[in-house]
Design an enzyme around this catalytic site. Structure first.
Site, short mmCIF file in Angstrom:
data_model
loop_
_atom_site.label_atom_id
_atom_site.label_comp_id
_atom_site.label_asym_id
_atom_site.label_seq_id
_atom_site.Cartn_x
_atom_site.Cartn_y
_atom_site.Cartn_z
N ASP A 1 0.90 -1.19 -0.01
CA ASP A 1 -0.02 0.12 -0.06
C ASP A 1 0.81 1.30 -0.11
OD1 ASP A 1 -2.51 -1.46 0.42
OD2 ASP A 1 -1.38 -2.11 2.17
N HIS B 1 -4.82 -3.28 6.38
CA HIS B 1 -4.64 -3.50 4.96
C HIS B 1 -5.73 -3.69 4.32
CE1 HIS B 1 -3.16 -5.21 1.17
NE2 HIS B 1 -3.77 -6.08 1.45
#
Ligand code: NAX
Length: 328
Positions: A159, A187
């Site tokens: 990410d 996440h």
């Protein structure tokens, strides 16, 4: 010559495994002077496929690869392990309820945590990639009481790297011009990529962008939903980029972050920034002396506060759900 480091990869026959193993064996995890011994853990039905990957690893004649063992037994896989990459997980199938998903993964990460507790080397470092990564890491950590909790982490580096790439395109700067970017929270689609503490050539990234609409309407959702966009385009989920991020995560953990910068990783909360102690949540982290540490003392404005809180609330829900299922 140095003693080989034992690296265990679960889900070794999967797509991420295939993108990961060759780079570990060629020195991209621990560096070009560190030999590695690979342990591949798979479920019985996939052991043969893992053997095929091992044949290809042999055929690369990697100078740093000291050996490969393949097993379907967690105890064997984690005996003496120094670096454990927990990639294999149970994906959500059509119509599967969240409770079923969490239980199926509890059935994987509880015994793996126990096996790490029983047999891992004293310096073991664990990275959970398999989803739901933060909560799977929490389950494993809770079943390894003899291992310092800080050794259990989950991956938000992909990410982080996705956010670096989007910002560098927007500002037409190199990714190396961007410092102090942070992914906060889970996440998942609730994650919060933070540009208010990030810097681009010395200016705050949010100020350099100077476009709140892009930040809220494009940047945050593009980063948070990138996984789905990759599936849509490729027909398969992210694999090489996920493997690359796993290498980055461990490499930084062992070798440190540069002065004046930090990265993102999901680590056990010490209560900083209002994240309940013990949750495995993504934070801005520095690495020094082989340890990840949460960056302290950042001021969080209302915009960031609301987004961090929302993602952390989702982690609390996941934790409460696995507690209710008796998995922790
Ligand atoms: P694949 O389905 O290609 O491979 C998973 C492998 O794990 C399979 O070979 C399966 O046999 C194995 N496995 C299942 N249960 C196991 C067990 N108990 N022990 C050992 N092996 C087991 O998935 P892949 O694309 O490689 O993705 C792996 C995981 O990474 C998924 O959970 C996925 O959601 C997750 N991801 C996490 C990311 C992150 O940033 N944290 C990004 C990429 C990826 O989506």
């Amino acid at each position: 010559t140095r003693t080989p480091v034992n690296v265990t990869v679960t889900g070794a026959a999967g797509q991420i495994g295939y993108a990961l193993l060759f780079r570990i064996a060629s020195g991209h995890l621990l560096g070009a002077d560190t030999p590695v011994r690979l342990r591949l853990l798979e479920i019985p039905q996939a052991v043969k496929a893992a053997e095929g990957t091992a044949m290809e690893l042999d055929d690369c004649a990697f100078p740093l690869l000291a050996g490969i063992d393949i097993t379907d037994d967690a105890k064997t896989a984690f005996d003496g392990v120094n670096v454990a990459l927990l990639v294999g997980a149970r994906p959500r199938s059509k119509g599967m309820e969240r409770g079923d998903l969490l239980s199926a993964n509890g059935g994987i990460f509880k015994p793996q945590g126990e096996a790490i507790n029983a047999g891992a080397a004293d310096d073991v470092r664990v990275l959970v990639v398999g989803n739901p990564a933060n909560t799977n890491a929490l389950i494993a950590q809770q079943h390894a009481p003899d291992v310092p909790a800080e050794r259990f982490t989950a991956m938000t580096r992909l990410d982080h790297n996705r956010a670096l790439a989007q910002l560098s395109k927007k500002l037409d700067v190199s990714v190396t011009d961007i410092k102090k970017l942070t992914i906060w929270g889970n996440h998942s689609a609730t994650q919060y990529p933070d540009l208010f503490h990030a810097e681009v050539n010395g200016t705050t990234a949010a100020a350099a962008v100077n476009d709140q609409e892009w930040l809220e309407g494009t940047f945050i959702p593009t980063v948070a939903k990138r996984g789905a966009a990759i599936i849509e385009a490729r027909g398969l989920s992210s694999a090489a980029s996920a493997a690359n991020a796993a290498l980055d995560h461990v490499h930084t953990w062992v070798n440190g972050t540069p002065e004046g910068d930090w990265t993102s990783a999901a680590v056990v909360s010490d209560g900083s920034y209002g994240v309940p102690e013990g949750l495995i949540s993504s934070f801005p982290v520095t690495a020094k002396g082989g340890r990840y540490e949460i960056v302290q003392g950042l001021e969080i404005d209302d915009f960031s506060r609301a987004r961090i809180d929302a993602s952390v609330a989702e982690l609390v829900e996941e934790r409460d759900a696995v507690k209710a299922l008796g998995l922790i």
